[in-house]
Design a protein around this motif. Structure first.
Motif, mmCIF file in Angstrom:
data_model
loop_
_atom_site.group_PDB
_atom_site.id
_atom_site.type_symbol
_atom_site.label_atom_id
_atom_site.label_comp_id
_atom_site.label_asym_id
_atom_site.label_seq_id
_atom_site.Cartn_x
_atom_site.Cartn_y
_atom_site.Cartn_z
ATOM 1 N N LYS A 95 60.102 29.690 -13.355
ATOM 2 C CA LYS A 95 60.798 28.722 -13.701
ATOM 3 C C LYS A 95 60.328 27.417 -12.802
ATOM 4 O O LYS A 95 59.460 27.719 -11.889
ATOM 5 C CB LYS A 95 62.453 28.782 -13.129
ATOM 6 C CG LYS A 95 62.650 29.397 -11.767
ATOM 7 C CD LYS A 95 63.004 28.456 -10.720
ATOM 8 C CE LYS A 95 62.218 28.735 -9.451
ATOM 9 N NZ LYS A 95 62.486 28.238 -8.221
ATOM 10 N N HIS B 139 63.939 35.057 -10.123
ATOM 11 C CA HIS B 139 63.928 36.304 -9.387
ATOM 12 C C HIS B 139 65.283 36.630 -8.449
ATOM 13 O O HIS B 139 65.368 37.747 -8.135
ATOM 14 C CB HIS B 139 62.622 36.199 -8.059
ATOM 15 C CG HIS B 139 62.975 35.357 -7.138
ATOM 16 N ND1 HIS B 139 62.879 34.013 -7.140
ATOM 17 C CD2 HIS B 139 63.746 35.785 -5.704
ATOM 18 C CE1 HIS B 139 63.389 33.584 -5.863
ATOM 19 N NE2 HIS B 139 63.744 34.504 -4.960
ATOM 20 N N PHE B 140 66.204 35.845 -8.407
ATOM 21 C CA PHE B 140 67.444 36.101 -8.154
ATOM 22 C C PHE B 140 68.205 37.394 -8.906
ATOM 23 O O PHE B 140 68.833 38.053 -8.139
ATOM 24 C CB PHE B 140 68.466 34.931 -7.936
ATOM 25 C CG PHE B 140 68.275 34.048 -6.730
ATOM 26 C CD1 PHE B 140 67.097 33.942 -6.246
ATOM 27 C CD2 PHE B 140 69.528 33.761 -6.071
ATOM 28 C CE1 PHE B 140 67.112 33.185 -4.955
ATOM 29 C CE2 PHE B 140 69.636 33.062 -4.886
ATOM 30 C CZ PHE B 140 68.462 32.731 -4.337
ATOM 31 N N LYS C 128 67.510 40.895 -7.595
ATOM 32 C CA LYS C 128 67.841 41.256 -6.351
ATOM 33 C C LYS C 128 69.142 42.245 -6.515
ATOM 34 O O LYS C 128 69.702 42.399 -7.024
ATOM 35 C CB LYS C 128 68.786 39.672 -5.553
ATOM 36 C CG LYS C 128 67.524 39.123 -5.146
ATOM 37 C CD LYS C 128 68.185 37.881 -4.294
ATOM 38 C CE LYS C 128 67.220 36.523 -3.722
ATOM 39 N NZ LYS C 128 66.488 36.923 -2.995
ATOM 40 N N GLU D 114 69.319 27.343 3.379
ATOM 41 C CA GLU D 114 67.943 27.866 3.715
ATOM 42 C C GLU D 114 67.750 27.106 5.019
ATOM 43 O O GLU D 114 67.630 26.066 5.002
ATOM 44 C CB GLU D 114 67.132 27.966 2.733
ATOM 45 C CG GLU D 114 67.308 28.703 1.282
ATOM 46 C CD GLU D 114 66.291 28.513 0.393
ATOM 47 O OE1 GLU D 114 65.313 29.421 0.511
ATOM 48 O OE2 GLU D 114 65.944 27.427 0.015
ATOM 49 N N ILE E 158 64.470 27.319 6.091
ATOM 50 C CA ILE E 158 63.209 26.753 5.951
ATOM 51 C C ILE E 158 63.149 25.209 5.515
ATOM 52 O O ILE E 158 64.231 24.940 4.695
ATOM 53 C CB ILE E 158 62.604 27.771 4.988
ATOM 54 C CG1 ILE E 158 63.036 28.016 3.822
ATOM 55 C CG2 ILE E 158 62.042 28.999 5.733
ATOM 56 C CD1 ILE E 158 62.357 28.502 2.708
ATOM 57 N N ARG F 74 55.259 22.766 0.607
ATOM 58 C CA ARG F 74 55.293 22.458 -0.675
ATOM 59 C C ARG F 74 55.643 21.217 -1.353
ATOM 60 O O ARG F 74 56.703 20.941 -2.051
ATOM 61 C CB ARG F 74 56.364 23.347 -1.443
ATOM 62 C CG ARG F 74 55.987 25.169 -1.082
ATOM 63 C CD ARG F 74 57.100 26.127 -1.336
ATOM 64 N NE ARG F 74 57.474 26.237 -2.655
ATOM 65 C CZ ARG F 74 58.788 26.538 -3.134
ATOM 66 N NH1 ARG F 74 59.753 26.413 -2.411
ATOM 67 N NH2 ARG F 74 58.781 26.828 -4.339
ATOM 68 N N PHE G 204 55.375 20.524 -5.060
ATOM 69 C CA PHE G 204 56.125 21.165 -5.869
ATOM 70 C C PHE G 204 57.787 20.403 -5.714
ATOM 71 O O PHE G 204 58.376 20.039 -6.550
ATOM 72 C CB PHE G 204 56.541 22.590 -5.224
ATOM 73 C CG PHE G 204 57.594 23.149 -6.029
ATOM 74 C CD1 PHE G 204 57.457 23.860 -7.402
ATOM 75 C CD2 PHE G 204 58.740 23.397 -5.479
ATOM 76 C CE1 PHE G 204 58.128 24.600 -8.197
ATOM 77 C CE2 PHE G 204 59.750 24.195 -6.030
ATOM 78 C CZ PHE G 204 59.635 24.873 -7.255
ATOM 79 N N ASP H 1 64.926 23.247 -8.756
ATOM 80 C CA ASP H 1 64.446 24.439 -8.110
ATOM 81 C C ASP H 1 65.394 25.628 -7.924
ATOM 82 O O ASP H 1 65.249 26.889 -8.109
ATOM 83 C CB ASP H 1 63.724 23.921 -6.868
ATOM 84 C CG ASP H 1 63.071 25.184 -6.095
ATOM 85 O OD1 ASP H 1 62.552 25.999 -6.692
ATOM 86 O OD2 ASP H 1 63.049 25.000 -4.727
ATOM 87 N N MET H 2 66.735 25.112 -7.588
ATOM 88 C CA MET H 2 67.621 26.175 -7.309
ATOM 89 C C MET H 2 68.914 26.177 -8.294
ATOM 90 O O MET H 2 69.568 27.405 -8.581
ATOM 91 C CB MET H 2 68.163 25.983 -5.727
ATOM 92 C CG MET H 2 67.060 26.009 -4.936
ATOM 93 S SD MET H 2 66.257 27.574 -4.547
ATOM 94 C CE MET H 2 67.533 28.523 -3.883
ATOM 95 N N HIS I 41 68.628 29.670 -10.380
ATOM 96 C CA HIS I 41 69.221 30.569 -9.533
ATOM 97 C C HIS I 41 70.704 30.424 -9.450
ATOM 98 O O HIS I 41 71.349 31.576 -9.804
ATOM 99 C CB HIS I 41 68.668 30.604 -7.991
ATOM 100 C CG HIS I 41 67.033 30.721 -7.954
ATOM 101 N ND1 HIS I 41 66.291 31.565 -8.935
ATOM 102 C CD2 HIS I 41 66.341 30.540 -7.201
ATOM 103 C CE1 HIS I 41 65.229 31.504 -8.461
ATOM 104 N NE2 HIS I 41 65.088 30.778 -7.457
ATOM 105 N N LYS J 42 67.477 22.944 2.074
ATOM 106 C CA LYS J 42 66.526 23.257 2.836
ATOM 107 C C LYS J 42 66.776 22.586 4.110
ATOM 108 O O LYS J 42 67.632 21.330 4.252
ATOM 109 C CB LYS J 42 65.287 22.694 2.550
ATOM 110 C CG LYS J 42 64.762 23.148 0.941
ATOM 111 C CD LYS J 42 63.908 24.551 1.153
ATOM 112 C CE LYS J 42 63.502 25.002 -0.266
ATOM 113 N NZ LYS J 42 64.348 25.984 -1.018
ATOM 114 N N ARG K 268 72.955 33.790 1.918
ATOM 115 C CA ARG K 268 73.071 34.025 0.494
ATOM 116 C C ARG K 268 74.295 34.689 0.186
ATOM 117 O O ARG K 268 74.484 35.730 -0.158
ATOM 118 C CB ARG K 268 71.811 34.814 -0.401
ATOM 119 C CG ARG K 268 70.665 34.159 -0.175
ATOM 120 C CD ARG K 268 69.493 35.144 -1.093
ATOM 121 N NE ARG K 268 68.330 34.866 -0.372
ATOM 122 C CZ ARG K 268 67.697 35.925 0.393
ATOM 123 N NH1 ARG K 268 68.304 37.112 0.537
ATOM 124 N NH2 ARG K 268 66.449 35.785 0.619
#
Ligand code: BG6
Length: 467
Positions: A145, A175-176, A179, A213, A215, A220, A223, A232-233, A237, A323, A330
């Protein structure tokens, strides 16, 4: 069932995703004996990172950095099957030759996995190149994505993909969904008789999907500047998580049934109300290297979402991610209505029972309940029912999200991937908001985001369960 021999082509083989997740993940799968007996991995990008040995050295460094120290003998055996070949959108001849040579060694049953770990703008030209050099034949194509940047570009991307690949060959990775804890939403809801009867507006009064998050953008800048946190999220996700929480019981746990049910949820989402969405940007983001000094890109989003169907009408779903926030969490929290009468002295008031999914790598599910405090008085206090999945199933081997999904691609199982229909429905929903983006509100680093976002869920506030 033994897996057919595979040749993996990883585009963007020297990039962040390949070094952080894909090579470490493939190595771990191999150590667990989960890769096919016969396989080759061909790393590829526009420019060579040096000799073959230097490429393997770079991977060795990355795997140690992201997975810890590794056994040298095992690594040597594993990397004997890795090579590097240059390829670009204009020229895939060297790559086609390398793929065919690998297939010749491994026999006619060999399958291809082509992983696009490259920037979205590079995807379409590379897909055309794959078609031109017949690399699409017998291939499974894995895409990262965001799938386009709006409905129009997603449709164009899908049209290009479908010119070359059949939809059944395409694996859009989120990728979520790999999990453990996300798949546990399905297990908890549908492998038990206890939860489904209360999984609706009669019993649930709010849902929160919270992914703060700590971080920051960690270099990036390109991006983030071109994507922003919403794309992005959120449109990926967090909406996918919402889909799993809100969907109706599927007829079966197969790809088609799950995709259909999730698509119905996305269809039912009420148009997003811009007044119930808060964009934020952390202080100092504009000073990050590579970021425009006047950038209005959001690094934080909080929003209220409604699913207008019989199960959820009127129940708010609060989504939040950003961020440089105070903590990394999560969690998915379902709050339950209070009992109609308060009969117990000392009752802790003001808070519903809450069912919480911790989606960390050490997944847990717990539910806060009121229970009698032992002693002479009939007094209640807050207790917790808790399932710690790693403790509960000792000896089980949890796979990292990318590992699980790589394995599913090899097995040809698209259940935990995103369908074209889902992607297009989500862009249709998000486009009006993104076409008129609001100016982000500045929030301090290590905070919970802008003040306006803190107020969004009203009386309940954001639930930060003490894990
Ligand atoms: C990625 C996003 O898809 O997911 C990142 O691009 C984000 O911005 C990451 O940090 C979070 O994933 P995880 O698995 O570390 O929670």
């Amino acid at each position: 069932i033994p897996l057919a021999p595979h040749v993996f082509v990883i585009f963007g083989a020297t990039g962040d995703l390949a070094r952080r997740k894909l090579f470490p993940g493939l190595f771990h799968l191999w150590q667990l004996n989960l890769l096919p007996e016969e396989f080759r991995i061909i790393g590829s990008s526009r420019a060579a990172p040096g000799t073959q040995e230097e490429f393997r050295g770079m991977l060795h460094h990355a795997v140690e950095l992201f997975r810890g120290e590794i056994d040298h003998e095992a690594w040597r055996k594993f990397t004997a099957r890795i090579s590097f070949v240059i390829a670009s959108a204009e020229d895939g001849s060297g790559l086609a030759k390398a793929v065919r040579a690998a297939e010749k060694e491994m026999g006619p049953a060999t399958e291809r996995v082509i992983y696009m770990a490259i920037p979205p703008s590079a995807t379409e030209p590379m897909v055309r190149m794959l078609g031109k050099f017949d690399l699409h034949e017998r291939a499974k194509l894995v895409l990262e994505k965001p799938f386009g940047t709006d409905l129009g570009s997603a449709k164009r991307l899908n049209a290009t993909l479908h010119d070359v690949f059949d939809e059944s060959q395409i694996y859009r990775i989120d990728h979520f969904l790999g999990k453990e804890a996300v798949q546990n939403i399905l297990a908890l809801r549908f492998a038990n008789g206890l939860f489904e009867p209360v999984w609706n507006l009669q019993h649930v009064c709010y849902v929160q999907i919270d992914v703060p998050e700590e971080i920051d953008i960690q270099g990036r800048a390109d991006f983030m500047e071109s994507t922003g946190t919403f794309r992005d999220m959120i449109s990926t996700h967090l909406f996918q998580l919402l889909g799993f929480v809100a969907l109706e019981p599927p007829i079966r746990l197969d790809a088609e049934s799950l995709h259909d049910e999730k698509a119905k949820v996305f269809h039912a989402i009420r148009p997003l109300d811009p007044d119930r969405v808060v964009f934020g940007q952390y202080e100092g983001y504009r000073d990050e290297e590579g970021v425009d000094a006047f950038s209005d890109v959001e690094t934080f989003v909080a929003m209220e979402v409604y699913v207008d169907n019989w199960r959820w009408f009127g129940i708010p779903f609060y989504l939040r991610t950003g961020k440089a926030m105070a903590e990394s969490r999560r969690t998915i929290t379902l709050g339950f209505w209070e009992p109609p009468l308060k009969m117990f002295p000392g009752e802790v008031g003001g808070r519903c029972n809450e069912l919480v999914f911790e989606l960390t790598d050490d997944p847990k599910i717990f539910c806060d309940v009121r229970a009698k405090i032992p002693g002479p008085e009939l007094q209640v206090g807050r207790g917790r029912m808790r399932v710690d999945l790693v403790e509960e199933f000792p000896g089980s081997e949890p796979l990292e999200a990318y590992e699980r999904l790589l394995l599913d691609v090899m097995r040809g199982d698209p259940t935990l991937f995103t369908s074209t229909e889902e992607v297009e429905l989500l862009w249709q929903l998000c486009d009006p908001l993104l076409k008129n983006p609001q100016k982000p509100r500045i929030y301090p680093r290590r905070s919970w985001g802008p003040r306006e976002a803190l107020q969004l869920p009203g009386e309940h506030g954001w639930r930060i369960p003490d894990g």
